[in-house]
Motif scaffolding. Structure first.
Motif, PDB file in Angstrom:
ATOM      1  N   ASN A 167       0.821  -1.217   0.000  1.00 18.89           N
ATOM      2  CA  ASN A 167       0.000   0.000   0.000  1.00 18.89           C
ATOM      3  C   ASN A 167       0.850   1.259   0.000  1.00 18.89           C
ATOM      4  N   ARG A 168       1.878   1.306   0.836  1.00 20.06           N
ATOM      5  CA  ARG A 168       2.680   2.528   0.968  1.00 20.06           C
ATOM      6  C   ARG A 168       3.518   2.791  -0.289  1.00 20.06           C
ATOM      7  N   THR A 169       4.116   1.737  -0.840  1.00 17.68           N
ATOM      8  CA  THR A 169       4.938   1.951  -2.029  1.00 17.68           C
ATOM      9  C   THR A 169       4.088   2.386  -3.228  1.00 17.68           C
ATOM     10  N   LYS A 170       2.812   1.938  -3.273  1.00 20.74           N
ATOM     11  CA  LYS A 170       1.926   2.390  -4.342  1.00 20.74           C
ATOM     12  C   LYS A 170       1.627   3.874  -4.194  1.00 20.74           C
ATOM     13  N   GLU A 171       1.459   4.339  -2.934  1.00 23.26           N
ATOM     14  CA  GLU A 171       1.145   5.749  -2.701  1.00 23.26           C
ATOM     15  C   GLU A 171       2.287   6.659  -3.131  1.00 23.26           C
ATOM     16  N   THR A 172       3.531   6.211  -2.951  1.00 23.42           N
ATOM     17  CA  THR A 172       4.668   7.041  -3.337  1.00 23.42           C
ATOM     18  C   THR A 172       4.917   7.011  -4.840  1.00 23.42           C
ATOM     19  N   MET A 265       2.913  12.473  -4.866  1.00 22.03           N
ATOM     20  CA  MET A 265       4.279  12.005  -4.653  1.00 22.03           C
ATOM     21  C   MET A 265       5.160  13.185  -4.306  1.00 22.03           C
ATOM     22  N   LEU A 266       6.141  12.935  -3.445  1.00 21.49           N
ATOM     23  CA  LEU A 266       7.114  13.954  -3.072  1.00 21.49           C
ATOM     24  C   LEU A 266       8.347  13.761  -3.934  1.00 21.49           C
ATOM     25  N   THR A 267       8.782  14.821  -4.593  1.00 28.86           N
ATOM     26  CA  THR A 267       9.931  14.718  -5.481  1.00 28.86           C
ATOM     27  C   THR A 267      10.700  16.031  -5.453  1.00 28.86           C
ATOM     28  N   GLU A 311       2.821  21.575  -5.609  1.00 33.80           N
ATOM     29  CA  GLU A 311       2.956  22.450  -4.446  1.00 33.80           C
ATOM     30  C   GLU A 311       4.415  22.435  -4.003  1.00 33.80           C
ATOM     31  N   ILE A 312       5.031  23.604  -3.972  1.00 34.39           N
ATOM     32  CA  ILE A 312       6.429  23.705  -3.552  1.00 34.39           C
ATOM     33  C   ILE A 312       6.487  23.599  -2.031  1.00 34.39           C
ATOM     34  N   VAL A 313       7.247  22.639  -1.527  1.00 34.13           N
ATOM     35  CA  VAL A 313       7.297  22.420  -0.076  1.00 34.13           C
ATOM     36  C   VAL A 313       8.686  22.653   0.517  1.00 34.13           C
ATOM     37  N   GLY A 314       9.686  22.929  -0.326  1.00 32.27           N
ATOM     38  CA  GLY A 314      11.017  23.178   0.219  1.00 32.27           C
ATOM     39  C   GLY A 314      11.909  23.882  -0.789  1.00 32.27           C
ATOM     40  N   ILE A 315      12.538  25.005  -0.357  1.00 31.91           N
ATOM     41  CA  ILE A 315      13.447  25.738  -1.244  1.00 31.91           C
ATOM     42  C   ILE A 315      14.758  25.942  -0.484  1.00 31.91           C
ATOM     43  N   PRO A 316      15.682  24.979  -0.536  1.00 32.37           N
ATOM     44  CA  PRO A 316      16.945  25.103   0.211  1.00 32.37           C
ATOM     45  C   PRO A 316      17.783  26.311  -0.193  1.00 32.37           C
TER      46      PRO A 316
END
Length: 413
Positions: A167-172, A265-267, A311-316
């Motif tokens: 289930n989790r790997t499908k979500e990612t 997905m987070l990328t 959605e931008i969630v991080g700008i190092p």
């Protein structure tokens, strides 16, 4: 009166026959050996090597009895096929082998690449106890070795472990939706390539890369369960022919017409104004991918449009893209170009290396033909390698995280 009583007695006994006959073959839970995962390896002695991961129902139960017992037992043996293996197992497993709770069918890469792999796997669909929604997993090593090295730390109950893992790997989006039904459907129809989950418990060629540029076993992991599930095994005509990384698998899901195969997905993407940093984003596909085909052209032209919410969630780099519209447009254009480039690289790989497509494009392609027979005679997958494909990404910047503005780093004097 005598006749009425006699009729009532006959009716009573007849009713009891229907009620009591339902329990004649019942078995208590402890009389069954519930196989949670079935593993298949090639066998030098002929037939196949079958490995069962059998759950211990007394471990993790509400009563909590016999907690010192192992949560599962693993047995391996050789059998002519998967169906008759159950009775063979009962030569050394005292309980009745039961497939009703089987979650996954795991096959080794060595067996999956064999010409007669379909012969062994197709038997599973004739077994009444095996469900067609069984998740199919391909392991880099032999399945018996995979079971030995796989040591889940957070989940001792084997049936929950496989359920949560899939289930989790499908979500990612790191792995495709892969079940026995899809494998049989794609192989029998000979339409699209089939993608299966790829896993290993044997780390190899570990390296540092971006979040999804790996095959299973390549993520540099310093502790914990060594099992990694990322990437896809590619099947053509029922036989494994290659691999896709986690990044390529995600892109394949984006190119698929349906939207539900990938929710979020987070990328990360290269920062267009700072080459040292990447920008983190949460990507979702709100609608299905639009596919249009022009069969009047030579070569056939396929146009693909993928709608994405980002959605931008991080700008190092701490560059404030949120309040500067020029920079925001530059960021949007850069992300669009990066995704389109990755999509075209994957399409080129499928055309040149696999000579087939795993994107379910046969579904929208059929509507351009009048009859099923006309579609079959066209041989879409054979001609796919020469088709001209154009991909466009329709991006909507959905936001810049919980805090819109980028934090300011204090300058040192």
């Amino acid at each position: 009166m005598i006749n009425q009583n006699f009729s009532r007695i006959i009716l009573l006994f007849t009713s009891l026959c229907f009620v009591l006959s339902g329990c004649w073959d019942k078995k208590e839970i402890e009389e069954n050996a519930y196989v949670i995962a079935i593993g298949l390896d090639p066998s030098d002695a002929g037939g196949i090597k079958v490995t069962y991961n059998i759950a211990n129902p007394q471990v993790g139960s509400a009563k909590g009895v016999n907690v010192d017992e192992p949560p599962a037992s693993i047995v391996s043996f050789t059998a002519p096929d998967l169906t008759v293996a159950r009775d063979t197992a009962n030569a050394f497993v005292t309980r009745k082998v039961n497939y009703n709770h089987t979650k996954v069918l795991i096959v080794s890469e060595e067996l999956a690449r064999k010409e007669d792999f379909f012969n062994y796997i197709s038997i599973a669909v004739k077994d009444r106890e095996l469900q067609r929604d069984l998740t199919v997993i391909v392991t880099k090593e032999k399945v018996s070795e995979f079971f030995d090295k796989n040591k889940p730390e957070l989940e001792t109950r084997p049936h929950k472990y496989y359920q949560f893992m899939v289930n989790r790997t499908k979500e990612t989006g790191f792995v495709p939706v892969s079940d026995l039904h899809r494998y049989m459907q794609k192989t029998e129809l000979d339409s699209d390539l089939f993608l299966s989950l790829y896993a290993t418990a044997t780390p190899e060629n570990q390296k540092y890369g971006n979040e999804d540029e790996y095959l299973a076993g390549e993520i540099k992991q310093e502790s914990g369960n060594p099992t990694q599930v990322i990437g896809s095994a590619v099947f053509k005509h029922g036989k494994m022919i290659g691999l896709l990384t986690g990044e390529e698998t995600r892109m394949a899901l984006l190119l698929t017409p349906k939207a539900k195969d990938l929710e979020t997905m987070l990328t990360s993407y290269q920062d267009p104004l700072d080459e040292k940093h990447r920008i983190s984003a949460q990507v979702s596909k709100p609608e299905g991918t639009e596919i249009s085909m022009d069969f009047s052209k030579d070569p056939v032209e396929i146009k693909v449009n993928i709608p994405l919410n980002i959605e931008i969630v991080g700008i190092p780099s701490l560059i404030d893209y949120a309040i500067d519209m020029d920079k925001q447009m530059l960021l949007e254009k850069s992300i669009k170009q990066q995704i389109e480039k990755k999509a075209m690289e994957l399409i080129k790989k499928t055309q040149e290396e696999f000579k087939g497509q795993p994107f379910y494009w046969s579904l929208p392609g059929r509507k351009y033909f009048s009859t099923v027979e006309e579609w079959k005679n066209y041989d879409f997958d054979e001609k796919y390698k020469d088709m001209k494909v154009e991909v466009t990404i329709d991006i909507t910047l959905a936001g810049f995280g919980e805090q819109i503005t980028t934090p300011k780093y204090p300058k040192k004097e």
